[in-house]
Structure formats: C-alpha cells, structure tokens
Write a protein that holds these residues in place. Structure first.
Motif: not given
Length: 320
Positions: A10-11, A31-36, A48-63, A65-66
């Motif tokens: 993603l961008l 490409e502005e395709r809808p996300l899961a 992340l490019d440094n090899g780490l994986v970090r989880s973050y809560s989604l805080c936007g609007d579930p409605a 899709p982009y």
C-alpha cells in the motif's frame, strides 16, 4: 499487489501528527482498488523493511473501502518498530506491506457502553464509538492521558460528540488519574458493556474492578502480553504434519517448531498480541500467556497462541 501471505503493498497517502509523538498514517492501494473490509476493533500488521512486523489498530472509517488509517505512537523504548514508522513512513508516497485485517476485539451489540482509553489505546475505540453512535446506543468515553497535548484525536472527539459523553483526563493538567473503581461501579449499576484499551496498569485496574461481572460485559485489549517462555519442558505434536518436538524451558512453541525445521506456522508479532499464530488445540492443556483470548475462550482450550503460550500437560497436540 497481494503476496501469498495476503499482505498488500500500500501507499502512504497522507502522514500527519495528531498529538505529541503520534503519527497518523492514511494508507491506500496505489491503483485505488478497494481494500479488504474490516470492523471496529480490527488491526493490521505493517511488514516493515527492517524485518519487523508490528500490529496497529485501524482507527478510520470501516465504511471507506479505499483507506486504512493507523495512528502510531513513537515509543521512547522502541525496539525498532515505531521509530522506523516515524522515520521511514512519514513521507507520502512511501510504500509499505500491510497484512489483512484481523479482529480479536470486536464490538458486540449493546444498549449501553462505557469506553475506557489510555493514551494510544484510543485508536481501536474510535470506530467503536462511531458504530455505537450510529446505532443510537447510550455510550460514554473516559480518555486518560499524560497531557492534553499527548492525547490524539481529542479535538475530533470534542467536536463530534461534545463534553457530555466524552471525559478527558490528562494527568498533567488535572494532577490525578480517573477514579476507575467509581466509574466502573456506576457502569455496573447502569448495565453498561465496557471496552478498555490502554497501558497494563490501566487494563489491570479495570479488570480488577470488573471481577465477577457476567461474561462478555468487559472486553479489553492490551498493548503487549506478559511474554515469558519459562516453564517445564513438554512435547508438542503436530497432528497433520506428523512432526514432534521438545519445548524446553525458555523457548516458545513457535521457536521450538522452527528449530525442528517446521516453517509453516503463521505468526507475526511474536508477543501474543496480534492473534496471527492462533492454532487449534487437539489434546493437552494450554498454558495461555497471550493478550488476545478472553477468559471464556481460554477455558474452552480450543485454540492457543503458540508464539508465547506453553502447556500445562507433558504432551500437547496441535492442528498443524
């Protein structure tokens, strides 16, 4: 582009500070395709490019899709995750691999809610509040923080909902922490369902105040589990692959399986918080050490998080 793990590149469409040390990232498909799709309480992994994986809560609007939105606090004791995000992902146009949304903190229907947030723990509660508002539920938010300047989204909350239902409790300005015991006693009397996310001390205090409540009336999400691999040696057997391995004191099940050459177990955080390594238990009793499963889910012993949890029995059989 989506890889075999389901992660998509993603961008960073926007990156803006929303409080002291908090960076809000807006992520979109190039490409502005809808996300899961996702639901309130969900989180995503940033690979992340440094090899780490970090989880973050989604805080936007579930409605929407982009767009995904995550808010990342720069941890002074960062082990490389939040520091990398603030340093490398703060420029719009940067690309980052993002996993599929997962939700172990879903909002259950209720007529009355009390939301309790501490610091960056406000992030999973924001879409929950919007959902509660949309269903016209009776809800209140108590939001504690180090200072007003460090409390992300405080202006948005005040602007959208006013002071009647939103209580801000900045310690620097007030000189005290909120009286959680009193708040939760009132919530119990009013029949509220409580959702809490924040630092360990806050979550522990809320859980203690809600001891004895009916199952499902309290839901919590922690920043991290009590990660410890201490314990007696046991054997883990993988039913589908036929592999067996000893798990000694000081080693996680996931580590032991990797050492034995098994590389097919899904995992992400290795801290018992993201839920990606959840595995079905076929025999034996797990020793749960994660911050994902509820007490009721732990008692059923149907699944476990193999990155941190161990076994209470000498032999454990997993559906792997």
């Amino acid at each position: 582009m989506v890889d075999s793990s389901g992660a998509a590149e993603l961008l960073v469409a926007a990156a803006e500070p929303v409080a002291e040390g908090v960076l809000l990232l807006t992520l979109a498909d190039p490409e502005e395709r809808p996300l899961a799709p996702w639901t309130p309480g969900a989180h995503v992994d940033l690979l992340l490019d440094n090899g780490l994986v970090r989880s973050y809560s989604l805080c936007g609007d579930p409605a929407d899709p982009y767009r995904y939105q995550v808010a990342v606090l720069l941890d002074p004791q960062s082990r490389g995750g939040s520091a990398f995000v603030h340093r490398e992902l703060a420029t719009p146009g940067t690309r980052v691999r993002v996993g599929l949304p997962r939700n172990h903190f879903a909002l259950a229907p209720a007529e009355r809610y009390l939301f309790v947030a501490g610091g960056i723990g406000i992030t999973p509660l924001l879409p929950m509040i919007r959902a509660a508002e949309a269903t016209r539920a009776d809800w209140r938010l108590v939001y504690a923080g180090r200072s007003l300047a460090a409390m992300a989204f405080r202006d948005e909350l005040a602007r959208s909902y006013g002071e009647g239902r939103v209580t801000l409790a900045p310690k620097l300005e007030t000189g005290r922490r909120p009286d959680l015991a009193a708040l939760l006693a009132e919530a119990a009397a009013e029949g509220r369902t409580v959702y809490c996310c924040g630092p360990e001390r806050m979550v522990d205090a809320v859980a203690a105040a809600c001891a004895g409540w009916p199952e499902g009336r309290l839901r919590t999400e922690r920043f991290r589990a009590e990660v410890s691999a201490d314990g007696s040696e046991f054997e883990v057997e993988l039913a589908r692959s036929g592999l067996s391995a000893k798990v000694p004191d000081g080693l996680s099940i996931l580590d032991a399986l990797e050492d034995a050459g098994f590389a097919e177990a899904a995992f992400s955080c290795r801290e018992g918080t993201c839920g990606s390594c959840e595995t079905r238990v076929l025999a034996g009793e797990p020793d749960h050490r994660d911050a994902v499963l509820s007490e009721a889910e732990r008692e059923t012993a149907e699944t476990m998080m193999i990155c941190v949890s161990r076994a209470r029995t000498p032999h454990l059989v997993l559906d792997l």
